[in-house]
Design a protein around this motif. Structure first.
Motif, short mmCIF file in Angstrom:
data_model
loop_
_atom_site.label_atom_id
_atom_site.label_comp_id
_atom_site.label_asym_id
_atom_site.label_seq_id
_atom_site.Cartn_x
_atom_site.Cartn_y
_atom_site.Cartn_z
N UNK A 155 -14.16 -16.06 -19.11
CA UNK A 155 -15.05 -16.03 -20.29
C UNK A 155 -16.40 -15.41 -19.98
N UNK A 156 -16.43 -14.65 -18.90
CA UNK A 156 -17.58 -13.78 -18.57
C UNK A 156 -18.84 -14.54 -18.21
N UNK A 157 -18.71 -15.76 -17.72
CA UNK A 157 -19.89 -16.40 -17.13
C UNK A 157 -20.15 -15.79 -15.75
N UNK A 158 -19.13 -15.13 -15.21
CA UNK A 158 -19.27 -14.37 -13.97
C UNK A 158 -18.80 -12.94 -14.23
N UNK A 159 -19.39 -12.01 -13.50
CA UNK A 159 -18.96 -10.61 -13.60
C UNK A 159 -18.49 -10.16 -12.22
N UNK A 219 -16.87 -15.03 -25.70
CA UNK A 219 -16.97 -16.44 -25.28
C UNK A 219 -16.58 -17.39 -26.40
N UNK A 252 -14.28 -18.78 -14.73
CA UNK A 252 -15.57 -18.26 -15.20
C UNK A 252 -15.51 -16.75 -15.44
N UNK A 264 -15.92 -15.01 -3.37
CA UNK A 264 -15.30 -16.15 -4.04
C UNK A 264 -13.92 -15.77 -4.55
N UNK A 270 -19.96 -9.84 -25.32
CA UNK A 270 -19.83 -11.08 -24.53
C UNK A 270 -19.92 -12.35 -25.39
#
Lengths: 236, 262
Positions: A52-56, A78, A49, A20, A74
């Motif tokens: 704000x660390x919704x994805x790593x 956020x 994302x 992605x 985290x």
């Protein structure tokens, strides 16, 4: 030199068929409205994302004010890097209930102040969140995001499901927030919207950065246009 | 033949109702005929094996350890069933094993520790079967519902995470919903006891010639044990399941596919 708000260093984020984000490097400065633009599926939301660390990411580093975001707490991160999603996501209960998910101790005065920041009058506080229109709901989501007192606001195509007038109102709010010291990172695919509100644009396609443009006079142009947003076209 | 016994002929005749079910399936093109036949055949084979096994295990001369071993086997089978029914949930076998083992320990410990039933193979194995059988069902419901919520309510869960909530806080409304849905049917059963239906254990005892009042006492004790056990299993499953749905840094994981696999 002040570190960038976000700094992506060779970031790769896995996807189902292809990455992605594919070896992405760029910076977002700590001021104004920064737009992330590109076609559907380009990786715009993934960039947000990661912020704000919704994805790593699988590899690479996302820095926030120079610090590796992955090394930060985290939950605190956020709350500092708030996010408004594409569609208004409202929780069950009243508008106040929604805001108190973000700030459980919020007084009625604080709720009213947050609603005013999102261009909603305090009469909305007792309204059932499920009965709000799309535009009202999105502004409640904005108020809820602001309830964490964020340092930066991420917005993922927040006007895509709104009518022109409401979208214009939200754009004006973005400019106000940026002017008030809360930088905004906005995902959009609307060139008109970029011209109206953005100070710079990061262009993304197929998970790669294809260009970063500083829009000369963008803020001034945006301020002029957002005062008259009802007469502007919109495709954001 | 004792009162309440079913002869081989009676058993075969009872299959006439199964024939009706097969006929209805064929008439309505439900394509369940094969499933019904397989289910009936499996029930015969499985229960005959169980009957032989139980005869050995609950014999008065057999050490109680064999009954406990049987209970352990039931717990393992329950965990395997939960695992098969909700494959998409990560670590589902461990969740099923831990939840059912915890419930079995607490429920059986209280039941026999408090002397509700005497601790014998004749009581231990059937009570454990009923407790774990019901617990397993609630475990499956909770795990399936939680995994479905991750797919259906992803936006709402992530909106909560984005506000700085922990994974367990973000999913709490959906955990509550899953718990309500898994426990409510049993509460309805308890409420309707004797009015709408006569439960299995009581019916079996009455058919076997036990005094109805004695049968009711046994049934009530069992229903209360089962109600507590189901609530305990559902809660333990939800607690463990919810944790598995998030990474250590409170990101919601993506499940591979639908959880209603079987």
């Amino acid at each position: 030199m002040t570190p960038a708000l976000f700094s992506f260093e060779r970031v790769t984020l896995d996807g189902d068929e292809r990455p992605r984000l594919d070896d992405v490097s760029f910076e977002v400065p700590d001021r104004g409205v920064s737009a992330i633009a590109g076609p559907s599926g380009a990786g715009k939301s993934s960039l947000l994302r990661c912020c704000n660390r919704l994805e790593a990411p699988r590899s690479g580093i996302v820095r926030y004010h120079g610090e590796d975001a992955a090394a930060r707490d985290p939950l605190a991160h956020r709350r500092e890097v708030a996010m408004v999603f594409q569609r208004p996501v409202l929780f069950a209960g009243t508008v106040t209930d929604n805001l108190r998910v973000a700030d459980p101790g919020a007084s009625d005065e604080r709720i009213a102040a947050l609603l005013r920041r999102a261009a909603l009058d305090e009469g909305f506080a007792a309204r059932d969140a499920a009965a709000l229109s799309g535009g009202e709901g999105q502004r409640v989501c904005l108020a809820r995001a602001l309830a964490t007192d964020p340092h930066v606001l991420l917005m993922d195509e927040p006007t895509s499901s709104l009518d022109e007038e409401t979208a214009g109102m939200l754009e004006a709010l973005m400019r106000d927030l940026a002017a008030g010291g809360v930088p905004v990172v906005l995902v959009t695919h609307g060139e008109d919207q970029i011209a109206r509100v953005a100070d710079r644009v990061v262009r993304v396609d197929r998970g790669r950065i294809t260009g970063v443009e500083e829009l000369a006079g963008g803020a001034a142009r945006a301020r002029r246009r957002t005062t008259d947003h009802g007469s502007e076209g919109r495709d954001g | 033949m004792a009162e309440g016994d079913v002869s081989a002929v009676g058993l075969v005749l009872s299959l006439s109702l199964v024939v009706i079910a097969i006929a209805l399936s064929a008439r309505e093109s439900l394509r369940l005929e094969r499933d019904i036949v397989v289910a009936v055949l499996r029930s015969v084979v499985q229960l005959l094996i169980v009957a032989v096994g139980l005869t050995l295990v609950i014999d008065e001369g057999t050490p109680l350890a064999w009954s406990w071993l049987w209970v352990a086997g039931i717990v393992l089978f329950a965990a395997a069933t939960v695992s098969r029914r909700a494959r998409a949930m990560p670590g589902v076998f461990v969740i099923g094993l831990a939840a059912n083992a915890t419930t079995a320990s607490v429920a059986l410990g209280l039941t026999f520790g408090l002397g509700v039933f005497p601790l014998e193979g004749r009581t231990l194995v059937p009570v454990a079967g009923m407790v774990i059988g019901n617990s397993m069902k609630s475990c499956v419901v909770v795990v399936q519902l939680l995994a479905e919520q991750v797919a259906d309510k992803r936006e709402e869960i992530e909106a909560r995470l984005a506000l700085g909530l922990t994974g367990s806080s973000a999913i709490r409304p959906f955990v509550r919903q899953a718990l309500r849905l898994s426990i409510s049917p049993l509460i309805e059963n308890v409420r309707a006891l004797g009015i709408v239906f006569l439960p299995g254990a009581m019916t079996g005892l009455i058919l076997a010639g036990v005094d109805p009042l004695d049968a009711v006492f046994v049934q009530l004790a069992l229903m209360y044990i089962i109600l507590g056990a189901v609530a305990l299993t559902a809660s333990a499953t939800a607690l463990m399941g919810a944790r598995r749905l998030f990474t250590a840094d409170h990101r919601l994981i993506r499940l591979a596919r639908s959880t209603r696999d079987a």
